[in-house]
Write a protein that holds these residues in place. Structure first.
Motif, PDB file in Angstrom:
ATOM      1  N   GLN A 292       4.777  -2.973   3.804  1.00  0.00           N
ATOM      2  CA  GLN A 292       4.603  -2.743   2.122  1.00  0.00           C
ATOM      3  C   GLN A 292       5.630  -2.258   1.388  1.00  0.00           C
ATOM      4  N   VAL A 293       5.611  -2.289   0.111  1.00  0.00           N
ATOM      5  CA  VAL A 293       6.645  -2.023  -0.615  1.00  0.00           C
ATOM      6  C   VAL A 293       6.040  -0.870  -1.691  1.00  0.00           C
ATOM      7  N   GLN A 294       6.857  -0.172  -2.101  1.00  0.00           N
ATOM      8  CA  GLN A 294       6.599   0.884  -3.080  1.00  0.00           C
ATOM      9  C   GLN A 294       7.796   0.916  -4.047  1.00  0.00           C
ATOM     10  N   ILE A 295       7.496   0.569  -5.208  1.00  0.00           N
ATOM     11  CA  ILE A 295       8.620   0.430  -6.305  1.00  0.00           C
ATOM     12  C   ILE A 295       8.501   1.662  -7.160  1.00  0.00           C
ATOM     13  N   TYR A 302      10.820  -0.043 -15.001  1.00  0.00           N
ATOM     14  CA  TYR A 302       9.248  -0.088 -14.493  1.00  0.00           C
ATOM     15  C   TYR A 302       8.554  -1.387 -14.666  1.00  0.00           C
ATOM     16  N   HIS A 303       9.028  -1.714 -15.960  1.00  0.00           N
ATOM     17  CA  HIS A 303       8.347  -3.307 -16.019  1.00  0.00           C
ATOM     18  C   HIS A 303       8.896  -4.254 -15.194  1.00  0.00           C
ATOM     19  N   ALA A 304      10.223  -4.345 -15.114  1.00  0.00           N
ATOM     20  CA  ALA A 304      11.020  -5.394 -13.867  1.00  0.00           C
ATOM     21  C   ALA A 304       9.921  -5.063 -12.547  1.00  0.00           C
ATOM     22  N   GLY A 305       9.842  -3.791 -12.265  1.00  0.00           N
ATOM     23  CA  GLY A 305       8.953  -3.653 -10.911  1.00  0.00           C
ATOM     24  C   GLY A 305       7.544  -4.199 -10.968  1.00  0.00           C
ATOM     25  N   MET A 306       7.041  -4.006 -12.337  1.00  0.00           N
ATOM     26  CA  MET A 306       5.327  -4.610 -12.111  1.00  0.00           C
ATOM     27  C   MET A 306       5.624  -6.207 -11.961  1.00  0.00           C
ATOM     28  N   ASN A 338       6.742   2.682   7.586  1.00  0.00           N
ATOM     29  CA  ASN A 338       7.037   1.141   7.543  1.00  0.00           C
ATOM     30  C   ASN A 338       6.902   0.528   6.082  1.00  0.00           C
ATOM     31  N   THR A 339       7.350   1.433   4.936  1.00  0.00           N
ATOM     32  CA  THR A 339       7.127   1.227   3.683  1.00  0.00           C
ATOM     33  C   THR A 339       8.686   1.099   3.136  1.00  0.00           C
ATOM     34  N   LEU A 340       8.910  -0.039   2.406  1.00  0.00           N
ATOM     35  CA  LEU A 340      10.315  -0.243   1.760  1.00  0.00           C
ATOM     36  C   LEU A 340      10.158   0.446   0.382  1.00  0.00           C
ATOM     37  N   TYR A 341      10.866   1.523   0.087  1.00  0.00           N
ATOM     38  CA  TYR A 341      10.859   1.996  -1.272  1.00  0.00           C
ATOM     39  C   TYR A 341      12.060   1.462  -2.069  1.00  0.00           C
TER      40      TYR A 341
END
Ligand code: AGP
Length: 612
Positions: A292-295, A302-306, A338-341
């Motif tokens: 999974q990914v956490q932005i 942050y809007h780009a992340g959304m 196993n998270t991509l930050y």
């Protein structure tokens, strides 16, 4: 945000310091000051308002000197007054400071008990008095600073000079950016290399905890008292290309630079309609193991992340969370194996995002978790790029306007490239889809160019906004974050109160706001949600709301009574958020110009938010 410039040379550097401050003006500030050592005296001028006021004062007072420090202040402790402006002086010591000294009140109480008199409300003044006091036990300015630093809590950068040390500039980096500009027979410091580009393209990037001593001929960097070697890096000449050119504002220039900026950003990763083999090749093993990914990001980033969250889940079936860094860093989130930050940041120096990154790394290490960190960033030399496992640069070039424009759309392009790469590594996306999206990505700069042709129509719409006090932006799916971004742009530069909403949420509250004084901006690309969006438009019109619609040229939406439509060239639904960013940027820009605000440096805001 605050800016530092300083230098030690053989020639008079007052004009170099002023020029450096001018190059930092875009960051936002409310007062400025400068101190030079000359003939055994500290010569100081400080002014509220623009650097031009300070420049005038320095010329009138005929201040010159070959050792000096200068500062633009963005008030945190104490109002924007001349007394609170830096440099601060104690005895023969002068100090400039970026960041915050969190324990300043305790230190101030102790210093007052020792008889030190404070002339400002700032946290900075404690540093000047502490160094002055430490000099009672050592004649060395460097040693005095080394004694003071462990007493300071917080994140800060410092520049310090003393009348008895006319060839010595001491600087400290502890949580706030600082670079050394390496000259020939002269050396400089700044919180941003941009300030020093007219003088040098050779830089030493200090690391957290570094204390450095600069003379005309030498640069020594110390960590925990030990001399360390920090490499000198030469900067690419294109980085220095930051002038307004033919444009009235940086923001407008940066809006128009988007086709090229996106082209640059995607070119680094693509070979025809395929991803280059070497694109993020060093990250493949990490990508294979992530589940999974956490932005984490702030504001526009942050809007780009959304938007990326929609893409991660729809296109490559990877769960993705996105959170504002200032919340994430304080709510003790669970760090999952196993998270991509991913940290998204134009500057790579945003204090909240950096703190969230560092905290995540620390907590993952404490539990021996397997995580991978990545920066999507516009500044190759930034802290965020240096502190993450992998980075993907947005090649937007320097963004000077406080309102983020080309950084945002290049972030979206970079995120799409990253998603395609991860999808390929995990084999969760069809090759045909990859090829189609890449073809659309190549086509995007042209669609943006065509969209920019609608500037006169958007200017016309903006004339209808000038008298408004409130505004709603509505979109669905990936246009919801664009609605939020449009509202952020409008409020930050025109000071009109604006809110962005997912159009489906209208009935759950905001519809109550709609009357004939409420302009409602609609983002209507041709996608699966178009019919539902049309129903939302009806709901607004039925309550007397006035619609300003950016709609796909084939959407069937037409101008009519109380409905103003600008047609946007067709683009695939998946990349539509990149293109629909353009009209909302232009709308905000024109409204701000018509309202006479300071477009590039809006009130109370800073380009790079390096304090909490
Ligand atoms: C956007 O127009 C803003 N100026 C602001 O929200 C900005 O995006 C935010 O402060 C984050 O900055 P960063 O991308 O440099 O981390």
């Amino acid at each position: 945000m605050c800016g530092i410039v300083g230098g030690v040379a053989e020639r008079n550097i007052s004009n170099i310091l002023i020029e450096g401050l001018k190059r930092l003006e875009y960051r936002g500030y409310d007062s400025a000051g400068l101190a030079l050592i000359n003939g055994g005296h500290v010569l100081r001028e400080r002014r509220v308002g623009k650097v031009a006021n300070l420049e005038q004062a320095v010329i009138e007072a005929e201040l010159t000197g070959s050792l000096g420090i200068a500062h633009t202040r963005w008030a945190t402790h104490g109002k924007p007054t001349e007394n609170n402006a830096h440099p601060h002086i104690s005895g023969n010591v002068a100090v400039v400071h970026n960041g915050i000294i969190e324990n300043f009140q305790e230190l101030k109480d102790d210093l007052e008990a020792l008889g030190y008199v404070f002339t400002s409300q700032t946290d900075t003044e404690v540093v000047a008095h502490l160094v002055n006091d430490a000099l009672k036990s050592t004649p060395s300015l460097l040693e005095a600073v080394k004694q003071v630093v462990p007493q300071l809590k917080g994140a800060y950068a410092l520049g310090i000079i003393h009348t008895d040390h006319p060839d010595e500039l001491i600087t400290v980096r502890e949580g706030s950016p600082l670079v050394i500009g390496v000259g020939i027979g002269e050396n400089f410091i700044s919180s941003d290399q941009l300030a020093l580009l007219p003088i040098t393209n050779r830089f030493i990037y200090l690391e957290e905890g570094d204390i450095a001593r600069l003379t005309r001929e030498t640069i020594e960097v110390f960590v925990d008292g030990q001399l360390v070697n920090r490499p000198v890096k030469e900067l690419d000449a294109t980085v220095s290309n930051a002038s307004k050119g033919e444009y009235k504002h940086y923001m407008l220039k940066e809006i128009y630079e988007q086709p090229e900026a996106i082209q640059q950003t995607i070119s680094q990763a693509l070979n025809g309609n395929a991803l280059r083999e070497d694109f993020l090749a060093q990250a493949e093993q990490d990508f294979a193991s992530i589940q999974q990914v956490q932005i984490i990001a702030c504001g526009t980033s942050y809007h780009a992340g959304m938007i990326a969250k929609y893409w991660f889940e729809q296109l490559i079936d990877v769960p993705c969370q996105v959170e504002i860094a200032s919340e994430y860093r304080y709510r003790t989130p669970v760090i999952v194996n196993n998270t991509l930050y991913i940290c998204i940041s134009q500057s790579g120096e945003t204090a909240d995002t950096l703190a969230a990154l560092r905290d995540t790394q620390k907590r993952a290490a404490a539990k021996a978790l397997n995580i991978c960190t990545m920066a999507i960033c516009n500044v190759a030399t930034s802290s965020m790029v240096r502190e993450t496992h992998h980075s993907l640069l947005t090649l937007a070039g320097p963004e000077i306007g406080v309102a983020s424009t080309k950084a945002f759309t290049t972030q979206l392009a970079a995120l799409m490239l990253l998603i395609l790469k991860i999808g390929q590594v995990k084999q969760s996306i069809a090759e045909k889809t990859v090829t189609e999206i890449i073809a659309e990505l190549w086509h995007t700069p042209k669609v943006i160019l065509d969209t920019l042709q609608h500037n006169p129509a958007i200017l016309h719409l903006s004339e209808l906004f000038v008298e408004k006090n409130h505004c709603l932006f509505l979109g669905r799916g990936t246009q919801f974050p664009i609605a939020l971004e449009g509202a952020l742009k409008l409020k930050e530069i025109s000071y009109i109160h604006a809110e962005g909403y997912a159009a489906g949420e209208l009935k759950h509250g905001p519809l109550a706001l709609v009357d004939n004084e409420m302009p409602v901006v609609i983002l209507a690309p041709k996608d699966d949600m178009l019919d539902k969006l049309k129903s939302n438009m009806e709901e607004v019109q039925a309550r007397g709301g006035e619609l300003f619609v950016f709609a796909d040229e084939h959407s069937g939406i037409k101008t009519k009574e109380r409905q103003h439509v600008v047609h946007i060239p067709s683009i695939s639904a998946v990349l539509a958020p990149i293109v629909y960013s353009i009209p909302v940027q232009l709308l905000s820009y024109h409204v701000a110009v018509l309202r006479g605000t300071d477009v590039d440096q809006p009130r109370n805001l800073a380009k790079s938010v390096t304090v909490e």
